[in-house]
Structure formats: structure tokens, C-alpha cells
Design a protein around this motif. Structure first.
Motif, PDB file in Angstrom:
ATOM      1  N   TRP A 144      -5.924  -2.857   6.886  1.00 54.20           N
ATOM      2  CA  TRP A 144      -6.708  -1.764   7.470  1.00 54.20           C
ATOM      3  C   TRP A 144      -6.468  -0.421   6.780  1.00 54.20           C
ATOM      4  O   TRP A 144      -7.425   0.267   6.443  1.00 54.20           O
ATOM      5  N   PRO A 145      -5.196  -0.007   6.543  1.00 59.43           N
ATOM      6  CA  PRO A 145      -4.991   1.309   5.922  1.00 59.43           C
ATOM      7  C   PRO A 145      -5.581   1.438   4.522  1.00 59.43           C
ATOM      8  O   PRO A 145      -5.816   2.551   4.052  1.00 59.43           O
ATOM      9  N   SER A 146      -5.864   0.320   3.850  1.00 56.38           N
ATOM     10  CA  SER A 146      -6.429   0.387   2.499  1.00 56.38           C
ATOM     11  C   SER A 146      -7.884   0.844   2.499  1.00 56.38           C
ATOM     12  O   SER A 146      -8.383   1.307   1.473  1.00 56.38           O
ATOM     13  N   TYR A 147      -8.573   0.724   3.629  1.00 56.99           N
ATOM     14  CA  TYR A 147      -9.968   1.155   3.680  1.00 56.99           C
ATOM     15  C   TYR A 147     -10.294   2.039   4.883  1.00 56.99           C
ATOM     16  O   TYR A 147     -11.421   2.503   5.014  1.00 56.99           O
ATOM     17  N   TYR A 148      -9.303   2.266   5.752  1.00 53.73           N
ATOM     18  CA  TYR A 148      -9.520   3.104   6.935  1.00 53.73           C
ATOM     19  C   TYR A 148      -8.335   4.053   7.059  1.00 53.73           C
ATOM     20  O   TYR A 148      -7.240   3.640   7.432  1.00 53.73           O
ATOM     21  N   SER A 184      -5.673   4.508  10.115  1.00 49.47           N
ATOM     22  CA  SER A 184      -4.799   3.400  10.480  1.00 49.47           C
ATOM     23  C   SER A 184      -3.599   3.424   9.542  1.00 49.47           C
ATOM     24  O   SER A 184      -3.765   3.568   8.336  1.00 49.47           O
ATOM     25  N   ALA A 185      -2.413   3.302  10.128  1.00 43.92           N
ATOM     26  CA  ALA A 185      -1.208   3.387   9.289  1.00 43.92           C
ATOM     27  C   ALA A 185      -0.073   2.565   9.891  1.00 43.92           C
ATOM     28  O   ALA A 185      -0.072   2.247  11.082  1.00 43.92           O
ATOM     29  N   ASN A 186       0.887   2.251   9.044  1.00 41.19           N
ATOM     30  CA  ASN A 186       2.174   1.668   9.447  1.00 41.19           C
ATOM     31  C   ASN A 186       2.027   0.415  10.309  1.00 41.19           C
ATOM     32  O   ASN A 186       2.652   0.282  11.359  1.00 41.19           O
ATOM     33  N   GLU A 204      -0.452   2.748  13.924  1.00 43.21           N
ATOM     34  CA  GLU A 204      -0.686   4.124  14.346  1.00 43.21           C
ATOM     35  C   GLU A 204      -2.135   4.478  14.066  1.00 43.21           C
ATOM     36  O   GLU A 204      -2.669   4.175  12.998  1.00 43.21           O
ATOM     37  N   THR A 205      -2.774   5.129  15.064  1.00 42.43           N
ATOM     38  CA  THR A 205      -4.166   5.529  14.934  1.00 42.43           C
ATOM     39  C   THR A 205      -4.472   6.667  15.900  1.00 42.43           C
ATOM     40  O   THR A 205      -3.896   6.713  16.994  1.00 42.43           O
ATOM     41  N   PHE A 206      -5.317   7.581  15.498  1.00 43.61           N
ATOM     42  CA  PHE A 206      -5.702   8.733  16.322  1.00 43.61           C
ATOM     43  C   PHE A 206      -4.485   9.491  16.851  1.00 43.61           C
ATOM     44  O   PHE A 206      -4.511  10.041  17.944  1.00 43.61           O
TER      45      PHE A 206
END
Length: 177
Positions: free
Chosen positions: A43-47, A50-52, A72-74
Motif C-alpha cells: 500500500w505505501p508504494s502507491y498510497y 499509508s505507512a508502517n 498508520e493512516t490519516f
């Protein structure tokens, strides 16, 4: 077209916040979208929101029913549990959903985030994502202008489609080499 399956207590209209985003595009299939969505670590590669991503109990790379994970998000550290996982097939749409939660007491946020990825006639794919939220933070998100959930999930859809197109192009390039 198919619809999201809602667990008890999360039916839209009966929660503090609801976001719905959908895109229908040509040139991709549900099977080409699926690996980018079903593998949360991607997910973090394209959004960028979104992280970790961390899997509990050494799970992954694909989500699966009852799998626990963290991301992690928002601005929220979200603990989550996948409660629906059905890869797309010739006769059924792909379905992924999770219950996510963050905070305690007045800061508690509970969500049900669901995705449906469905092949349509004429070489089209439909990607629907919907999320219901409960708790005081959900009220704040619902009242925010511009709406961070609608905008964030639209970015997620666009990033997912772009990444799937790039992966398809790369695989076509590999086949011609």
C-alpha cells in the motif's frame, strides 16, 4: 453490480461517518488489481497516506481472514483484523475488508473498511471502497471540509490503478524481451 457486505453495527447511515469511492476503468482486470490490494505491505508504494504496515504473528504477504495487522493512516495508528478475504474469480468479485481501531475512550475510532474488485463486461474493472466509522474522531472527520476520507480514498484508488497499469506494462515489457 455487487455491493459491500456490512457486519452488524457498521451499516452506512447508522454510523458517525461513511465514505464511498468507486472507479471503473478499462484495460485492467480484477486479477491485475488484486495483488496490489491484497498485500498490505505494498500500500505505501502507491498510497502516500499509508505507512508502517506490520503483520502480527509473522503473517503476510497476503491478507487473509482473521489476520491481524497494523498500519498508520490519516494520522491514526490503526490495529486491524481482516474479516473478509475472497480473491476474484471468473464468477465472483474480489472482496477484502477489515475492522480497524485506534485510541481509547473519547479518542476511540472503530472502522469497517471494505473493498470490492469486480470484472465488468467490455474489458472493464470496477473498484469500490467504502468505510464506515464510529466514535468521536469519526464525527470530526465527517464534519471536516474538504472531506479527508473521500479525498484520501480517491487518492488510494488512483494510486492503485496507476500501480496496476505500471505493473501490467512492466510484465508486457518482460514478455517482449
Amino acid at each position: 453490480m455487487n455491493e459491500i457486505i456490512w457486519p452488524e453495527g457498521y451499516l452506512p447511515g447508522f454510523t458517525e461517518n461513511f465514505a464511498s469511492n468507486e472507479m471503473i476503468v478499462t484495460g485492467l482486470s480484477a486479477e491485475e488489481i488484486w495483488p496490489l490490494l491484497s498485500q498490505a505491505a505494498k500500500w505505501p508504494s502507491y498510497y502516500s497516506n499509508s505507512a508502517n504496515v506490520v503483520f502480527h504473528d509473522h503473517g503476510g504477504p497476503d491478507l487473509k481472514e482473521d489476520m491481524r495487522f497494523y498500519f498508520e493512516t490519516f494520522g491514526f495508528p490503526v490495529e486491524a483484523q481482516c474479516n473478509e478475504y475472497l480473491p476474484p474469480s471468473a464468477t465472483n468479485p474480489g472482496r477484502i475488508a477489515w475492522h480497524g481501531w485506534a485510541g481509547e475512550g473519547d479518542t476511540r475510532l472503530d472502522v469497517h473498511h471494505a473493498w470490492l474488485v469486480e470484472n465488468l463486461p467490455h474489458g472493464r474493472v470496477r473498484i469500490l471502497t467504502q468505510e464506515t466509522q464510529k466514535g468521536k474522531p469519526a464525527i470530526e472527520l465527517a464534519n471536516a471540509e474538504p472531506n479527508p476520507m473521500i479525498n484520501g480514498h480517491q487518492d488510494w484508488l488512483k494510486g492503485l490503478i496507476k500501480a496496476a497499469r505500471e505493473a501490467k506494462q512492466a510484465s508486457l515489457g518482460d514478455e517482449s524481451a
